[in-house]
Design an enzyme around this catalytic site. Structure first.
Site, PDB file in Angstrom:
ATOM      1  N   TYR A  91      80.186 -69.736  34.733  1.00 59.04           N
ATOM      2  CA  TYR A  91      79.485 -70.186  33.533  1.00 59.04           C
ATOM      3  C   TYR A  91      80.175 -69.547  32.228  1.00 59.04           C
ATOM      4  O   TYR A  91      80.666 -68.506  32.538  1.00 59.04           O
ATOM      5  CB  TYR A  91      78.168 -69.570  33.501  1.00 59.04           C
ATOM      6  CG  TYR A  91      76.939 -70.175  34.369  1.00 59.04           C
ATOM      7  CD1 TYR A  91      77.476 -71.534  35.335  1.00 59.04           C
ATOM      8  CD2 TYR A  91      75.647 -69.700  34.728  1.00 59.04           C
ATOM      9  CE1 TYR A  91      76.687 -71.839  36.139  1.00 59.04           C
ATOM     10  CE2 TYR A  91      75.062 -69.918  35.480  1.00 59.04           C
ATOM     11  CZ  TYR A  91      75.031 -71.354  36.473  1.00 59.04           C
ATOM     12  OH  TYR A  91      74.451 -71.969  37.113  1.00 59.04           O
ATOM     13  N   LEU A 129      64.229 -80.308  34.530  1.00 58.03           N
ATOM     14  CA  LEU A 129      64.036 -80.928  33.552  1.00 58.03           C
ATOM     15  C   LEU A 129      65.117 -81.856  33.657  1.00 58.03           C
ATOM     16  O   LEU A 129      65.348 -82.691  32.766  1.00 58.03           O
ATOM     17  CB  LEU A 129      63.958 -80.161  32.251  1.00 58.03           C
ATOM     18  CG  LEU A 129      62.857 -79.229  31.817  1.00 58.03           C
ATOM     19  CD1 LEU A 129      62.580 -78.868  30.471  1.00 58.03           C
ATOM     20  CD2 LEU A 129      61.517 -79.873  32.204  1.00 58.03           C
ATOM     21  N   LEU A 138      64.530 -85.559  31.381  1.00 57.76           N
ATOM     22  CA  LEU A 138      63.046 -85.775  31.654  1.00 57.76           C
ATOM     23  C   LEU A 138      62.163 -85.822  30.216  1.00 57.76           C
ATOM     24  O   LEU A 138      61.350 -86.335  30.118  1.00 57.76           O
ATOM     25  CB  LEU A 138      62.600 -84.712  32.327  1.00 57.76           C
ATOM     26  CG  LEU A 138      60.875 -84.740  32.613  1.00 57.76           C
ATOM     27  CD1 LEU A 138      60.526 -86.213  33.555  1.00 57.76           C
ATOM     28  CD2 LEU A 138      60.327 -83.459  33.689  1.00 57.76           C
ATOM     29  N   THR A 139      62.918 -85.131  29.094  1.00 53.49           N
ATOM     30  CA  THR A 139      62.049 -85.064  27.788  1.00 53.49           C
ATOM     31  C   THR A 139      62.360 -86.364  27.181  1.00 53.49           C
ATOM     32  O   THR A 139      61.804 -86.412  26.206  1.00 53.49           O
ATOM     33  CB  THR A 139      62.800 -83.815  27.230  1.00 53.49           C
ATOM     34  OG1 THR A 139      64.094 -84.225  26.628  1.00 53.49           O
ATOM     35  CG2 THR A 139      62.804 -82.434  27.744  1.00 53.49           C
ATOM     36  N   LYS A 186      65.103 -87.370  25.586  1.00 55.06           N
ATOM     37  CA  LYS A 186      66.003 -87.460  24.587  1.00 55.06           C
ATOM     38  C   LYS A 186      67.138 -88.381  24.585  1.00 55.06           C
ATOM     39  O   LYS A 186      67.960 -88.518  23.451  1.00 55.06           O
ATOM     40  CB  LYS A 186      66.546 -86.038  24.246  1.00 55.06           C
ATOM     41  CG  LYS A 186      67.602 -85.279  25.345  1.00 55.06           C
ATOM     42  CD  LYS A 186      67.832 -83.972  25.140  1.00 55.06           C
ATOM     43  CE  LYS A 186      66.878 -82.890  25.496  1.00 55.06           C
ATOM     44  NZ  LYS A 186      67.642 -81.685  25.135  1.00 55.06           N
TER      45      LYS A 186
END
Length: 346
Positions: free
Chosen positions: A53, A237, A242-243, A245
């Site tokens: 990361y 999500l 899932l939102t 957007k």
């Protein structure tokens, strides 16, 4: 915040885990420290990262997230407030140890590098980021070809890596081990080797799980139940899909879709109808759809913790708040009805 036992260890972790992979690309060091402070103030004791990361991964961003966590530990002196999890790359990235698969030698190098960046002398949960032999995660399920794996080499590589992890446990550099992006067969091999050779036992597996990705419900759930290998769910999500957007071709500035277009495979013609159905369900019951997704994942019997990730403080507050949401039997039944219509949108 509810506590769950981490496998068969003596560690209790909060059912919400603070994810960190945006720190270093989408989020600054200051953002990272603010998120850690907020999580701690709201009862979270579990944080997950990885050597690779921030994401999108690159030589320039390698280790940045661990470095930000390390500066927070140094600044606050609160290392003891978190159960800390990180990961060794599964191999294939040419700029991480020349793309080598996890081995006894590379585990040591990776662990010691992470410890230095994290500014700590131990890691609570050290995980193998993905199966070196190949796997069906990251959208690879449609092209998964396990019959191409080398049946002689695969067990040898797993045992060599496990011996390396054992070295680190004996030296006190890691406390427990886990897997990520694994299969039921793969977890079974690690468990068999640990029992046969008296080596560290897998405590958890970090796989994708959420309303749009429920592969864990089947054989992995059975293994989890019988072997006490709990799920640490990521992308509940679906990277924000899932939102809603990204519906209609939208790609808002600053989102993962805008910085890693090729990596947003979860946003597709098959997922869009399912996303709309879950959004409609959330609106019907006056629930934020992000909280619906996280709260649903928390209901699953195999769930140890849901790993949340946020690029804004508002998103972080919403995600953590999902732990306070109880889904009624009616809502759960409606979720199952939608899942029946869209069983594999990813």
């Amino acid at each position: 915040m509810k506590l769950k036992k981490l496998g068969r260890t003596d560690i209790d972790v909060t059912e919400i885990c603070l994810g960190t992979m945006t720190w270093g690309v989408q989020n600054t060091e200051e953002d990272a420290h603010r998120q850690i402070d907020y999580a701690l103030d709201n009862g979270i004791n579990f944080m997950d990262t990885a050597e690779v990361y921030a994401i999108p991964a690159s030589p320039a961003t390698y280790g940045k997230t661990e470095t930000y966590i390390g500066t927070w530990f140094k600044k606050t002196g609160k290392r003891d407030k978190f159960v800390l999890a990180t990961k060794i790359s599964g191999g294939g990235n040419g700029w991480i140890r020349d793309g080598a698969k996890p081995s006894r030698r590379s585990v040591r190098e990776a662990v010691e590098g992470s410890l230095q960046r994290l500014q700590t002398d131990y890691i609570d949960l050290y995980q193998v980021h993905y199966a070196a032999r190949g796997h069906y995660h990251f959208g690879n399920g449609w092209h998964y070809a396990p019959h191409t794996q080398n049946r002689t080499e695969v067990p040898i590589q797993i045992e060599d890596a496990l011996q390396g992890l054992n070295d680190m446990v004996k030296e006190g550099k890691i406390r427990h081990i886990g897997l990520s992006n694994e299969t039921a067969w793969g977890i079974g091999q690690w468990l068999k080797l640990s029992e046969r050779e008296e080596l560290p036992r897998v405590a958890s597996v970090q796989n994708e799980y959420g309303l749009l990705q429920r592969a864990f419900d089947l054989d992995l759930a059975e293994l989890s139940h019988h072997e006490d290998v709990g799920l640490l769910a990521y992308s509940s999500l679906a990277s924000g899909v899932l939102t809603g957007k990204y519906l209609g071709g939208n790609v808002p500035d600053g989102t993962r879709g805008s910085i890693q277009p090729g990596g947003l495979w979860r946003n597709n013609e098959h997922s869009a109808p399912a996303v709309r159905a879950y959004i409609d369900l959330a609106h019907k019951h006056g629930i934020d759809v992000a909280q619906l997704g996280i709260a649903f994942a928390l209901t699953r019997p195999f769930m140890t913790a849901v790993i949340i990730g946020a690029t804004t403080m508002e998103q972080l507050k919403v995600d953590i708040g999902a732990a306070d949401l109880t889904l009624s039997p009616e809502i759960l039944a409606e979720i199952e009805a939608i899942h029946r219509r869209f069983p594999r949108p990813l």
